[in-house]
Enzyme design. Sequence first.
Site, PDB file in Angstrom:
ATOM      1  N   ASP A  76       0.902  -1.143   0.015  1.00 26.70           N
ATOM      2  CA  ASP A  76       0.002   0.002   0.197  1.00 26.70           C
ATOM      3  C   ASP A  76       0.936   1.375  -0.128  1.00 26.70           C
ATOM      4  O   ASP A  76       1.007   1.893   0.835  1.00 26.70           O
ATOM      5  CB  ASP A  76      -0.643  -0.159   1.174  1.00 26.70           C
ATOM      6  CG  ASP A  76      -1.820   1.089   1.328  1.00 26.70           C
ATOM      7  OD1 ASP A  76      -2.315   1.777   0.374  1.00 26.70           O
ATOM      8  OD2 ASP A  76      -2.215   1.420   2.741  1.00 26.70           O
TER       9      ASP A  76
HETATM   10  C1  SPV Z   1      -6.906   1.934   4.113  1.00 27.64           C
HETATM   11  O1  SPV Z   1      -7.543   0.971   4.419  1.00 27.64           O
HETATM   12  O2  SPV Z   1      -6.222   1.789   3.320  1.00 27.64           O
HETATM   13  C2  SPV Z   1      -6.476   3.006   4.951  1.00 27.64           C
HETATM   14  C3  SPV Z   1      -6.628   2.651   6.403  1.00 27.64           C
HETATM   15  O3  SPV Z   1      -6.095   3.973   4.508  1.00 27.64           O
HETATM   16  S1  SPV Z   1      -5.136   2.289   7.046  1.00 27.64           S
HETATM   17  O4  SPV Z   1      -4.702   1.070   6.521  1.00 27.64           O
HETATM   18  O5  SPV Z   1      -5.259   1.860   8.337  1.00 27.64           O
HETATM   19  O6  SPV Z   1      -4.107   3.368   6.803  1.00 27.64           O
HETATM   20 MG    MG Z   2      -5.214   3.472   2.663  1.00 22.22          MG
END
Ligand code: SPV
Ligand code: MG
Length: 575
Positions: A76
């Site tokens: 991510d």
């Molecule tokens: C997501 O779900 O991608 C978020 C929340 O941004 S977190 O993963 O907690 O950053």
């Molecule tokens: Mg996110």
Amino acid sequence: MTLANNTLPEIRRGKLKSLLREGKTVRVLEAHNGLSGIVANDAKVEGILEDAKVAREFDAIWESSLTDSASKGHPDIEVVSFDSRLHTIQEILAVTSKPLIVDGDTGGDANNFEYMVSKLERAGVSAVIIEDKVFPKRNSLEAGTQQTLADPDVFAQKIKRGKNVLSTEDFMIIARLESLIAGKGLEDALARAKTYLLAGVDGIMIHSKSKNPEEILQFAQSYRHLLRELDLDKPLVCVPTTYNTITEEELSAAGFRIIIYANHLLRAAYKSMIEVSKTLLLNQRSFEADPLCASVREIFKAVGFLDIKEKDQQDEQLANIPVIIPAAGEDPILKPLLNGKPKAMMEIAGTTLLQRQISTLNQANLTDITVVAGYAHDQMKAESVAILNNADYKNGSMLHSIFTAREKMNNGFLMLYSDILLENHIITQLMDCKEDIVLVADNTIQYQRAEEGKVLDFIISKNKRPPSRRRISVVYDNILAKIGNKINPETATHEFIGLGKFSKTGAEQFIQTYKDCVQNYKGKFQEADDIARFTFTDLIQEMIDRGFVINFLEIHQGWLEIHREEDIALANKFL
Ligand code: SPV
Ligand code: MG
């Protein structure tokens, strides 16, 4: 794809704002593809809890960067492009009806953000949340990750630019504060909140990776003061992934208006996938893994496949299903009256038997009719029907005549003996039957003995019911156990009238069984002395013996077979 949740962008987009306006605390669940979108959209619990009736569901869906990236096998870090994210978003929108909140990551620069906002708004998304970090951001949840915050004024300008391209009042831009994630503390978060609120943002999300909700609760308290100071009412959002013991009720009481379960469906799916794959490897078969999996049918139901099946069946009923009338044989009993014509050409009250059948069928919108002639075939005449010739009619049975029209059977068909007259409602009732193979069966013999010496196609029903003139309507499955003309009339429950309907599947089963019998059997077969002359009822009995379910539609009178001279007199009298 299920059409059950079909909606339009303009109907969905404003739903999040409406919920907030109603004062609701909005409960949100993550989705990362169409199927998880259906789960999030349709999940429901209903029942009695501590003496109170409860019915709960999620109010909205979160399109998460973490789970969208992870479901593509990526970290991510904004490495999955916006186009790809938009593809996932469209996939979820296509199968859900609840408001969608999109995780916009950093939103890119202000120019990128303008395009993002305009595309999301146009698609029917209700809100985007962007975080005040520098592109390419890192996910917030892993301790020790380097997090670089954006300049708050640059970020505020991005919000303004985004707001300026909106075409509706429905769409919300929410700013996500990463101060607590980056270790910058509460004061930094509050100062940024103020800057973003003054820039016109529609809500604030405070993020935290602490196991304890203390810091977000403190922020919520200060945020209330800030809103009062600015004379604003902008919803506060939280993502309780790490501080997961606090309840929705407590968060709501602290002032949170949107609560997002941000990654749980993907984590659940991943855990199950690992467990199932290991179970398969350990057992070298799938039996042990099955209880860990949803059934195939559950998936079919979720994605709308069962709806398709039902609609196909309905279409099939509406369709102009072909009718095959086997009329090839020479009638030994009525021969003296026929003057060398086929029996179907016999006139009854001025109209041929065949023409009477055709008009009954036409009244039920059945116009694709094929008549199979044989004996005196050049004299078989009728309007608007196809006439085929079974040249070998002397050596086979009526079944072979039916198969002369083999090309008419592929998508299902109706079979009607050529020597019966029917009332219209029998055809209509038969067309309404959904089962794959349905024969029409008269129950008169339960009340009245069959005439001595008459050869009839008797049926024994699988669920025998006691004959009685008065009957409370109880739903029995009308399934055949036996059919044939050598059945003892005393044990028969019904008489087959010479009319049957085959769905596409039923026709396939009928054709396959026929082929197999013709290829692999010799000599005596069911009631036939020789397989070369086996009849329609022999084939049906063979199918029953092979485990196929043959249903029947029960009728009581409303039809007449023309077997003897008395039948002709009777028909002339009625018609
Ligand atoms: C997501 O779900 O991608 C978020 C929340 O941004 S977190 O993963 O907690 O950053
Ligand atoms: Mg996110």
